[in-house]
Scaffold this motif. Structure first.
Motif: not given
Ligand code: NAP
Length: 290
Positions: A1-21
């Protein structure tokens, strides 16, 4: 969210356990902003939507290899190498479980790995804690605030916990110790609710059943840092060693959340750490002239 709002074009690699614990838990009552609480998976989905609203992109799949010796930094995602100027490692730590099928099926339905998160749901109830380390002692003590009683089950006679933590638990009249004992089964999968356990004493071989409402597994966590091995500095257990703020030993690579934090391990502290990491990434890129 912060990276996107700073226009840094973030890519979130969600992983196999997306969302984690958080995706393994049910009601979350201690994340600020939700007076009635919110379901863990819903909280994760909300965060994802919020980040996407500002332009963050999500990629399903996991990082399988990394090369941080070059610039740009390189990540292998499911077999395909990608390049990036900065990386925020927020791969978390997975709770270690006993591995019983019944335990796995009841996660979020009476089986928990987080007393701070779920203890409140067991007011006046019978609680069991598994483990013999500091986490188990800490959780058992904490859970006596809520539970009618707490049974601490440990597989050996000797405890790994520090003397002070062990003594505190031993002196707590609400905690009953069951050493040299293992859990064979957690009931009752057919009701999707923890109602009891079958235990076995390793010394005598005796088996018996005990009624229980809350089953807390506190046998350690495994930080998810395998793919960064040999590159990002970690401690002996694999937790990332922070170089201050959100910095790792590699310029441009930052940490956020449980992958570096063996102490607080909360959704809100991890979210705050994510904010810190994004701000550090932004400053790093600015200093590098990007
Ligand atoms: P830990 O020290 O590694 O202890 C894990 C415990 O779980 C051990 O007693 C181990 O038994 C047991 N265990 C592991 N796998 C098991 C299995 N499959 N079945 C049954 N039992 C199993 O982990 P931790 O308690 O989470 O602590 C991790 C680190 O954080 C430690 O350095 C600890 O001191 C620190 N910590 C500190 C505090 C504090 O000071 N406030 C609080 C929490 C954690 P065995 O002993 O038989 O191997």
């Amino acid at each position: 969210m912060y990276a996107a709002r700073a226009n840094l074009k973030p890519l979130v690699v969600a992983g196999h356990e997306a969302g984690g614990q958080l995706s393994l838990t049910t009601l979350v009552e201690n994340f600020p902003g939700f007076p009635e609480g919110i379901q863990g998976p819903e909280l994760i989905e909300n965060m994802k939507l919020q980040a996407q609203n500002f332009g963050a992109e999500y990629l399903h799949g996991a990082v399988i290899d990394t090369d941080f010796s070059t610039r740009p930094l390189r990540l292998n995602i499911e077999g395909e190498w990608m390049e990036t100027r900065t990386v925020i490692v927020a791969s978390g730590a997975s709770a270690r479980w006993l591995g019983l099928e019944s335990e796995q099926k009841l996660i979020g339905h009476g089986v928990s790995s987080c007393a701070t998160c779920d203890g409140f749901f067991y007011k006046g109830k019978r609680i069991m804690v598994i483990g013999g380390g500091d986490s188990a002692m800490e959780e058992a003590n904490f859970l006596t605030r809520f539970g009618r009683d707490v049974t601490l089950v440990h597989r050996r006679e000797e405890f790994r916990a520090s003397k002070i933590m062990l003594d505190r638990a031993r002196h707590n009249p609400k905690i009953k110790f069951l050493p040299s004992t293992v859990v064979e089964h957690v009931f009752d999968v057919s009701q999707s609710l923890v109602t009891g356990v079958r235990l076995r004493n390793l010394k005598t071989g005796e088996e018996w059943e005990q009624d229980v409402d809350g089953f807390f597994v506190a046998i350690g966590h495994i930080p998810n840092t395998k793919v960064f091995k040999g590159q990002i500095e970690t401690d002996a257990d694999g937790y990332i060693l922070s170089k201050g703020g959100a910095r790792t030993n590699i310029p441009g690579v930052f940490h956020a959340g449980d992958v570096q934090d063996r102490s607080y391990r909360q959704a809100v502290t991890a979210a705050g750490a994510g904010c810190m990491a994004a701000i550090e990434a932004e400053r790093y890129l600015e200093a590098e002239g990007h």
